[in-house]
Motif scaffolding. Structure first.
Motif: not given
Length: 113
Positions: A25-39
């Motif tokens: 999380t780098l405000f205002p973004f959440i950046i992930s490798r792939e689609k995130m799980s709910e957790t």
């Protein structure tokens, strides 16, 4: 305010210098490798809220301070990461989907490096 969610495997891989991360999380973004799980999304959303509470800049200052303090104390980058007070709060509550609805401000202060 809601975060902007981005899937960027290359960016997250580059950010995995000290520990292998799947999302950041780098405000205002959440950046992930792939689609995130709910957790994972809940974990990162907790960080998003922490960043808002600390006016973003102070979050990063405390985050780095906690990591350096943990590194000095535990002599392990991985252990230092898990001892960061923001990570403790997020990991402890990532499975609670209602956590952000009931969370009190500055709950991260309850955790110690």
């Amino acid at each position: 305010m809601k975060p902007v969610i981005i899937v960027s495997p290359l960016f997250v891989k580059m950010m995995s210098i000290f520990i292998n991360v799947h999302a950041i999380t780098l405000f205002p973004f959440i950046i992930s490798r792939e689609k995130m799980s709910e957790t994972t999304l809940n974990h990162e959303s907790i960080h998003f809220r922490q960043q808002i509470e600390l006016f973003i800049l102070f979050f990063y200052i405390l985050y780095i301070f906690d990591w350096i303090k943990g590194l000095a104390r535990y002599r392990s980058a991985s252990e230092a990461y898990y001892r960061i007070r923001f990570e403790q709060e997020a990991y402890r509550n990532e499975d609670n989907k209602l956590y952000l609805l009931t969370r009190k401000r500055n709950t991260w202060k309850r955790y110690k490096v």
